[in-house]
Design a protein around this motif. Structure first.
Motif, short mmCIF file in Angstrom:
data_model
loop_
_atom_site.label_atom_id
_atom_site.label_comp_id
_atom_site.label_asym_id
_atom_site.label_seq_id
_atom_site.Cartn_x
_atom_site.Cartn_y
_atom_site.Cartn_z
N THR A 131 0.83 -1.20 0.00
CA THR A 131 0.00 0.00 0.00
C THR A 131 0.87 1.25 0.00
N VAL A 132 1.89 1.26 0.84
CA VAL A 132 2.77 2.42 0.90
C VAL A 132 3.49 2.61 -0.43
N SER A 133 3.92 1.51 -1.02
CA SER A 133 4.61 1.59 -2.31
C SER A 133 3.72 2.25 -3.36
N LYS A 134 2.45 1.88 -3.33
CA LYS A 134 1.50 2.48 -4.27
C LYS A 134 1.37 3.98 -4.01
N HIS A 135 1.27 4.36 -2.75
CA HIS A 135 1.18 5.79 -2.41
C HIS A 135 2.41 6.54 -2.91
N MET A 136 3.59 5.93 -2.72
CA MET A 136 4.82 6.59 -3.16
C MET A 136 4.84 6.74 -4.67
N SER A 137 4.30 5.76 -5.35
CA SER A 137 4.23 5.83 -6.81
C SER A 137 3.36 7.00 -7.26
N ILE A 138 2.25 7.19 -6.57
CA ILE A 138 1.35 8.29 -6.90
C ILE A 138 2.00 9.64 -6.62
N LEU A 139 2.68 9.74 -5.48
CA LEU A 139 3.36 10.99 -5.14
C LEU A 139 4.50 11.28 -6.11
#
Lengths: 122, 122
Positions: free
Chosen positions: A43-51
DNA sequence: CCTATGTTTCGCCACTTAACGAAATATAAG
DNA sequence: CTTATATTTCGTTAAGTGGCGAAACATAGG
């Protein structure tokens, strides 16, 4: 407009805002952010990808770890302006103050990189 | 944080951004915005409700019409800052320039209020 | 009162999104 | 090479969101 909406969508999730504020003045690896937010690594990895795609953060890879930081100051005004706005207006938020406190513990406890270095020294 | 996220969520939809930019320097009633965006009145009404709840717009009722405008300047910095950021960084957007052109036609054609006034005069 | 018009509310549907776990990938260490 | 750890990718699922039309509500005018 596309860039604009990518930024506002990136900022419209509480966990992503917490990540950005945690990255103010320090860089963090994904596992530290994972520990802070208590979310699954994926989940965090996905958030970082979006940012990252919104150009709000930059990253560097160091061994197994990927460290993220806020984009540098001399970025285009679209991004610089909104980060400044976010930081100036969100400083006294309750959740973010808790995060700041918890981050101290996470950093004091020593990141895994440090522990590995300690092991080398022993 | 709640106020912050309400604002960023309000700004994370292209039609709401178009509405806010259309309201820069002029007030518009719901039916004019509906004509500009070519959306159902109920959809526009929902968008206005979201913008209103985020304190990005204010409204006044005049007869059958509800006119919306951007919030006044001397509003709290959280809102004022982001509106300024939006206007400064979105001025040359293609869709918004088209909207500006179409808005001229909509306003020149005369709003219903004006036509009603004309009828009175005849 | 009745009609017409502008707006809002409600219910529904299609699409998006945030979350997770499992699996794949990358790298350091034994 | 094998293992362990960090990260990403992929598939799935539950919740949220934007769109519409129908109906309700508000107001001006006949």
């Amino acid at each position: 407009m596309r860039d604009f909406l990518e930024i506002t969508k990136a900022l419209s999730d509480v966990n992503r805002v917490r990540i950005l504020m945690a990255l103010n003045k320090r860089e963090l690896c994904v596992c530290q952010i994972t520990e802070l937010l208590e979310l699954a690594p994926s989940t965090v990895s996905k958030h970082m990808s979006i940012l990252d795609h919104a150009r709000l953060v930059e990253s560097r890879k160091d061994g197994r770890w990927v460290y993220y930081r806020l984009v540098s100051e001399e970025v285009k005004p679209l991004v610089a302006g909104v980060i400044e706005w976010m930081i100036e207006n969100l400083g006294d938020d309750k959740i973010l103050l808790q995060d700041d406190h918890r981050l101290k513990d996470i950093l004091d406890k020593g990141c895994l990189e440090n522990r590995n270095s300690m092991k080398k020294m022993i």
